[in-house]
Design an enzyme around this catalytic site. Structure first.
Site, PDB file in Angstrom:
ATOM      1  N   GLU A 251      19.791  21.163  24.615  1.00 20.75           N
ATOM      2  CA  GLU A 251      20.983  21.164  25.574  1.00 20.75           C
ATOM      3  C   GLU A 251      21.435  19.723  26.028  1.00 20.75           C
ATOM      4  O   GLU A 251      20.282  19.052  26.069  1.00 20.75           O
ATOM      5  CB  GLU A 251      20.792  22.113  26.752  1.00 20.75           C
ATOM      6  CG  GLU A 251      20.798  23.536  26.774  1.00 20.75           C
ATOM      7  CD  GLU A 251      20.632  24.084  28.156  1.00 20.75           C
ATOM      8  OE1 GLU A 251      20.625  23.599  29.282  1.00 20.75           O
ATOM      9  OE2 GLU A 251      20.640  25.308  28.300  1.00 20.75           O
TER      10      GLU A 251
ATOM     11  N   HIS B 239      24.869  26.904  30.398  1.00 20.40           N
ATOM     12  CA  HIS B 239      23.694  26.808  31.586  1.00 20.40           C
ATOM     13  C   HIS B 239      24.571  26.912  33.059  1.00 20.40           C
ATOM     14  O   HIS B 239      24.436  25.844  33.967  1.00 20.40           O
ATOM     15  CB  HIS B 239      22.940  25.617  31.380  1.00 20.40           C
ATOM     16  CG  HIS B 239      21.662  25.702  32.153  1.00 20.40           C
ATOM     17  ND1 HIS B 239      20.596  25.161  31.550  1.00 20.40           N
ATOM     18  CD2 HIS B 239      21.061  26.485  33.106  1.00 20.40           C
ATOM     19  CE1 HIS B 239      19.490  25.453  32.368  1.00 20.40           C
ATOM     20  NE2 HIS B 239      19.974  26.344  33.206  1.00 20.40           N
TER      21      HIS B 239
END
Length: 274
Positions: free
Chosen positions: A214, A238
């Site tokens: 990420e 997220h």
């Protein structure tokens, strides 16, 4: 700080007056705990600030994946009207397997019961007494749980024990047509193994709030699937703990810790034992 900020050894080396690092959330894998200990810096978190948000987001992804919400929405916005290809799956009377029956996992179990689901779990650190209080059947091994689940949701931290816990072998043991939800950490799931299971049709769908790495790069294995497979995957950047209410709780908790420290008192929820 929150999950996107990395507090590494360099921060501790530079921060000569640094006394405390406050994680406005639960996970601390973005903090170098070893370096914090070496420099005598307290690390504390806010473990209950976003638990409700994460549990609700888990249920949202579960429903979205089961009922093809994202794909149907995209079809409609493109001018389509296709009902046949978006036949969904009910949660009612399905078996949900929870991996990690901590605060968030327990809240998910409670909400799953409201949908009429049977809830089972694997968590080597959870007592049978607690599982019983939650109305959850606890199993001793991952292998015992995988073949039973219609839905799987993951709520464990990323540790040496759990990173890659869902790989090719685990996917081969799952029931055909299972739907996987991950709102914990992307490292827990082997990207390529999940991709292959989706391509082969053994996994009916997935709701993924977190991927590895990420931010997600272009061409990631789970964002570059063929269109007929990609529509079975619901992705989010997220967002599990990203609500106004969880922000308020986390920030208030961290501010109280700063006040405690300024007053010569120990902050709450110290995670590195100093």
């Amino acid at each position: 700080m929150r999950s996107a900020t990395k507090v590494d050894r360099e921060i501790f080396e530079i921060g000569k007056k640094l006394r405390v690092v406050g994680r406005a959330g639960v996970g601390i894998d973005n903090i170098d705990i070893e370096a914090a200990n070496a420099y005598g810096v307290i690390v504390c978190n806010a473990p209950v600030s976003n638990t409700v948000s994460a549990a609700e987001h888990t249920m949202a992804l579960m429903l979205a994946a089961a009922r093809n919400v994202a794909a149907a929405d995209a079809c409609m916005k493109a001018g389509g009207w296709n009902r046949r290809d978006f036949t969904g799956t009910e949660l009612y009377h399905k078996t949900l397997a929870i991996f990690g029956l901590g605060r968030i996992g327990g809240l998910v179990a409670d909400r799953a019961h409201a949908f009429g689901m049977e809830v089972i779990a694997y968590d080597p650190y959870c007592s049978r007494e607690r599982a019983g209080q939650l109305g959850v059947t606890l199993y001793d091994t991952i292998e015992d749980v995988l073949p039973l689940a219609d839905f799987i949701t993951v709520h464990t931290p990323a540790t040496d024990e759990t990173i890659g816990m869902f790989g090719p072998e685990e996917f081969s043991q799952m029931k055909d047509g299972v739907i996987l939800i991950n709102t914990a950490r992307g490292d827990l799931v082997d990207n390529e193994a999940l991709r292959q299971a989706l391509l082969e049709g053994r996994i009916a769908g997935a709701g993924l709030d977190t991927l590895s790495p990420e931010p997600v790069p272009a061409g990631h294995p789970l964002t570059a699937l063929p269109p007929e497979v990609q529509r079975k995957v619901v992705l989010a950047p997220h967002l599990g703990g990203i609500t106004e209410a969880s922000f308020r709780r986390a920030h208030a908790h961290m501010w109280r810790n700063v006040e405690h420290l300024a007053a010569g008192e120990r902050p709450d929820n110290i995670v590195n034992g100093l």
